[in-house]
Scaffold this motif. Structure first.
Motif, PDB file in Angstrom:
ATOM      1  N   LEU A 196       1.054  -1.220   0.047  1.00  0.00           N
ATOM      2  CA  LEU A 196       0.054   0.113   0.462  1.00  0.00           C
ATOM      3  C   LEU A 196       0.626   1.486  -0.195  1.00  0.00           C
ATOM      4  CD1 LEU A 196      -2.962   1.583   0.066  1.00  0.00           C
ATOM      5  CD2 LEU A 196      -2.346   0.731   3.056  1.00  0.00           C
ATOM      6  N   LEU A 197       1.841   1.137   0.794  1.00  0.00           N
ATOM      7  CA  LEU A 197       2.321   2.788   1.039  1.00  0.00           C
ATOM      8  C   LEU A 197       3.896   2.700  -0.327  1.00  0.00           C
ATOM      9  CD1 LEU A 197       2.916   2.243   4.401  1.00  0.00           C
ATOM     10  CD2 LEU A 197       2.339   3.600   3.799  1.00  0.00           C
ATOM     11  N   THR A 198       3.719   1.921  -0.472  1.00  0.00           N
ATOM     12  CA  THR A 198       4.670   1.640  -1.838  1.00  0.00           C
ATOM     13  C   THR A 198       4.440   2.390  -3.395  1.00  0.00           C
ATOM     14  OG1 THR A 198       6.250  -0.135  -1.543  1.00  0.00           O
ATOM     15  CG2 THR A 198       6.686   0.428  -3.612  1.00  0.00           C
ATOM     16  N   GLY A 199       2.823   1.443  -3.127  1.00  0.00           N
ATOM     17  CA  GLY A 199       2.236   2.684  -3.963  1.00  0.00           C
ATOM     18  C   GLY A 199       2.171   3.906  -4.262  1.00  0.00           C
ATOM     19  N   VAL A 200       1.410   4.580  -2.775  1.00  0.00           N
ATOM     20  CA  VAL A 200       1.463   5.832  -2.261  1.00  0.00           C
ATOM     21  C   VAL A 200       2.412   6.836  -2.818  1.00  0.00           C
ATOM     22  CG1 VAL A 200       1.138   7.484  -0.824  1.00  0.00           C
ATOM     23  CG2 VAL A 200      -0.268   5.474  -0.527  1.00  0.00           C
ATOM     24  N   PHE A 201       3.720   6.382  -2.667  1.00  0.00           N
ATOM     25  CA  PHE A 201       5.545   6.987  -3.136  1.00  0.00           C
ATOM     26  C   PHE A 201       5.465   6.989  -4.273  1.00  0.00           C
ATOM     27  CE2 PHE A 201       9.628   5.731  -3.776  1.00  0.00           C
ATOM     28  CZ  PHE A 201      10.465   6.929  -3.802  1.00  0.00           C
ATOM     29  N   ILE A 202       4.899   6.066  -5.118  1.00  0.00           N
ATOM     30  CA  ILE A 202       4.925   6.018  -6.670  1.00  0.00           C
ATOM     31  C   ILE A 202       3.682   7.100  -7.375  1.00  0.00           C
ATOM     32  CG2 ILE A 202       4.539   4.907  -8.882  1.00  0.00           C
ATOM     33  CD1 ILE A 202       5.317   1.788  -7.498  1.00  0.00           C
ATOM     34  N   LEU A 203       2.742   7.147  -6.805  1.00  0.00           N
ATOM     35  CA  LEU A 203       2.157   8.430  -7.432  1.00  0.00           C
ATOM     36  C   LEU A 203       2.306   9.509  -7.051  1.00  0.00           C
ATOM     37  CD1 LEU A 203      -0.866   9.148  -8.250  1.00  0.00           C
ATOM     38  CD2 LEU A 203      -1.970   8.820  -5.865  1.00  0.00           C
ATOM     39  N   SER A 204       3.188   9.985  -5.513  1.00  0.00           N
ATOM     40  CA  SER A 204       3.688  10.940  -4.871  1.00  0.00           C
ATOM     41  C   SER A 204       4.896  11.519  -6.293  1.00  0.00           C
ATOM     42  CB  SER A 204       4.437  11.491  -3.600  1.00  0.00           C
ATOM     43  OG  SER A 204       5.290   9.950  -3.380  1.00  0.00           O
ATOM     44  N   LEU A 205       5.332  10.367  -6.593  1.00  0.00           N
ATOM     45  CA  LEU A 205       6.179  10.798  -7.827  1.00  0.00           C
ATOM     46  C   LEU A 205       6.047  11.833  -8.854  1.00  0.00           C
ATOM     47  CD1 LEU A 205       8.613   7.547  -7.451  1.00  0.00           C
ATOM     48  CD2 LEU A 205       9.393  10.164  -6.431  1.00  0.00           C
ATOM     49  N   VAL A 206       5.180  10.444  -9.159  1.00  0.00           N
ATOM     50  CA  VAL A 206       3.644  10.851 -10.488  1.00  0.00           C
ATOM     51  C   VAL A 206       3.386  12.162 -10.243  1.00  0.00           C
ATOM     52  CG1 VAL A 206       1.846  10.613 -11.897  1.00  0.00           C
ATOM     53  CG2 VAL A 206       3.363   8.045 -11.112  1.00  0.00           C
ATOM     54  N   LEU A 207       3.260  12.901  -9.288  1.00  0.00           N
ATOM     55  CA  LEU A 207       2.813  13.991  -8.872  1.00  0.00           C
ATOM     56  C   LEU A 207       3.958  15.899  -9.046  1.00  0.00           C
ATOM     57  CD1 LEU A 207       0.005  13.568  -6.776  1.00  0.00           C
ATOM     58  CD2 LEU A 207      -0.467  13.630  -8.829  1.00  0.00           C
ATOM     59  N   TYR A 208       5.117  14.904  -8.615  1.00  0.00           N
ATOM     60  CA  TYR A 208       6.112  15.699  -8.964  1.00  0.00           C
ATOM     61  C   TYR A 208       6.406  15.971 -10.218  1.00  0.00           C
ATOM     62  CZ  TYR A 208       9.711  18.173  -6.574  1.00  0.00           C
ATOM     63  OH  TYR A 208      10.572  19.048  -5.713  1.00  0.00           O
ATOM     64  N   PRO A 209       6.908  17.396 -10.537  1.00  0.00           N
ATOM     65  CA  PRO A 209       7.426  17.866 -12.025  1.00  0.00           C
ATOM     66  C   PRO A 209       8.978  17.272 -12.200  1.00  0.00           C
ATOM     67  CG  PRO A 209       7.607  19.824  -9.780  1.00  0.00           C
ATOM     68  CD  PRO A 209       6.548  18.479  -9.321  1.00  0.00           C
ATOM     69  N   ALA A 210       9.221  17.497 -13.650  1.00  0.00           N
ATOM     70  CA  ALA A 210      10.536  16.863 -14.303  1.00  0.00           C
ATOM     71  C   ALA A 210      11.251  17.796 -14.178  1.00  0.00           C
ATOM     72  CB  ALA A 210      10.258  16.348 -15.022  1.00  0.00           C
ATOM     73  N   GLN A 211      12.346  18.251 -13.122  1.00  0.00           N
ATOM     74  CA  GLN A 211      13.009  18.967 -13.482  1.00  0.00           C
ATOM     75  C   GLN A 211      15.342  17.936 -13.726  1.00  0.00           C
ATOM     76  OE1 GLN A 211      12.684  20.864  -9.770  1.00  0.00           O
ATOM     77  NE2 GLN A 211      11.151  22.368 -10.520  1.00  0.00           N
ATOM     78  N   ARG A 212      15.711  19.255 -14.713  1.00  0.00           N
ATOM     79  CA  ARG A 212      16.956  19.300 -14.381  1.00  0.00           C
ATOM     80  C   ARG A 212      18.471  19.931 -14.079  1.00  0.00           C
ATOM     81  NH1 ARG A 212      19.740  14.823 -17.246  1.00  0.00           N
ATOM     82  NH2 ARG A 212      17.715  14.460 -18.323  1.00  0.00           N
ATOM     83  N   ALA A 213      18.736  20.025 -12.871  1.00  0.00           N
ATOM     84  CA  ALA A 213      19.641  21.063 -12.704  1.00  0.00           C
ATOM     85  C   ALA A 213      20.295  21.718 -13.646  1.00  0.00           C
ATOM     86  CB  ALA A 213      20.702  20.870 -11.694  1.00  0.00           C
TER      87      ALA A 213
END
Length: 389
Positions: free
Chosen positions: A169-186
């Motif tokens: 369950l918690l791994t699934g929530v972690f994956i969802l949180s990553l999906v919602l975060y914008p992709a960036q490059r320094a």
């Protein structure tokens, strides 16, 4: 869309460290219940740590390349493998060997992810986004505490059965949180040199090597306390519900440090806090060793406010301050690798000590390691000019 990222990055940390609690904090309870000894569990933790310690610098070097996918994509790929291991643990829970292998996979991938999760926040800060790293990190303390409390009560009533379900369950929530975060490059200038790898990296940052050595010693004392909490609690007269509460106290005590760290950096540099944190590791190790009962043991869990809480966030700013941007993710990885290496050393040693000489012998050794680690960091940690405050 990307200028206020504290909440979204907080969701990532919250989900990641909630998963960490379910996997790492309950490995002993789950595997002891299905028939493994403390020594065998220590070997599993060590092997998982060794694999992740070997892979972390490689993954970080790959992430630092300009031609590589962004950190969000890399994090999602590792999280997908982690989910497969979690599902394997759930499906094959009646098979002793399979449970050991899949739990080891969860532990290894979990630790591999740490510097890359930290790197997401550092990249956003270096891109000029509005992100308060300390506030985001404080969410992890809340979720870690909640999972420890809830699973502590559930396992006291039902045994280890809720553990694999919670991991999925918690791994699934972690994956969802990553999906919602914008992709960036320094951002990088054309004049920036290629990042250093291998021995060239340590020649470039020689004092950093000393800090890593000091932190390994501090982390060994921390691993003893965190990996064998159930055994420690039992010597104080408690059970798994007391274990959950003790870990929740430790996690909740981290919150003030996380919330206030940006203000703390305006008073002293991250290098100062790397030196200071050793004294708290020492106090917690010695207090846990000498505590005569569960109540006194609880009191020393609050020392986490200046132990893990301080080093977890100070190390991120410290690396970002002393290293060039092209080396930043590798620096985070080496700090995390120091922790995973401490698992490799401490987990089998702690398990063996418990099986042969008892819990108090392990706690005494942890206290001595904290003394040495504090001394080493006092010598090698340097004063910094910190970014993103």
């Amino acid at each position: 869309m990307t200028d206020h990222l504290t909440a979204r990055y907080g969701l990532i940390h919250g989900a990641y460290w909630a998963s960490y609690a379910a996997i790492a904090a309950y490995v002993n309870l789950y595997l002891l219940e299905i028939g493994f000894s403390s020594g065998a569990i220590g070997v599993l933790i060590a092997l998982a740590g060794l694999l992740s310690a070997l892979l972390q610098p490689l993954a970080a070097s790959y992430a630092d390349r300009e031609t590589s996918p962004n950190l969000k994509t890399i994090n999602l790929a590792i999280a997908a493998l982690w989910m497969l291991s979690a599902l394997g643990l759930l499906v094959f829970h009646k098979n002793k060997v399979a449970s050991l292998l899949f739990y080891g996979g969860c532990l290894s991938l979990l630790q591999l992810q740490t510097p890359l999760v930290n790197g997401l926040g550092v990249t956003s800060i270096n891109c000029g986004c509005k992100l308060n790293y300390g506030v985001s990190k404080s969410v992890s303390s809340v979720t870690y505490a909640l999972v420890c409390l809830v699973l502590g009560r559930m396992t006291a009533a039902q045994g280890g059965r809720p553990v694999p379900w919670s991991i999925v369950l918690l791994t699934g929530v972690f994956i969802l949180s990553l999906v919602l975060y914008p992709a960036q490059r320094a951002p990088r200038s054309d004049s920036e040199a290629k990042g250093a790898d291998g021995l060239a990296f340590f020649r470039k940052y020689p004092r950093f090597t000393g800090v890593l050595a000091g932190c390994i010693l501090l982390y060994i004392s921390h691993v003893f306390l965190n990996s064998f909490t159930l055994q420690i609690i039992r010597t104080k007269g408690g059970d798994s519900s007391h274990m959950g509460l003790s870990m929740a106290i430790a996690a909740l005590s981290e919150i003030p440090t996380m919330l206030l760290f940006t203000q703390m950096l305006r008073k002293k540099s991250s290098g100062f806090y790397i030196k200071l944190t050793g004294f708290f590791f020492l106090l917690k190790a010695a207090g846990s060793w000498l505590a005569p009962n569960v109540t006194v043991y609880y009191i020393f869990q609050a020392v986490q406010i200046g132990a893990w809480a301080l080093i977890a966030i100070a190390s991120v700013y410290y690396v970002n301050a002393i290293m060039e941007p092209q080396d930043a993710v590798k620096g985070q990885a080496y700090f995390t690798a120091a922790y995973t290496l401490s698992n490799v050393l401490a987990a089998p040693l702690g398990g063996r000590l418990i099986d042969t000489l008892g819990v108090n012998a392990m706690l005494l050794l942890g206290t001595l390691c904290a003394v040495l680690g504090t001394a080493v960091n006092l010598v090698f940690a340097e004063k910094t000019v910190d970014k993103g405050i």
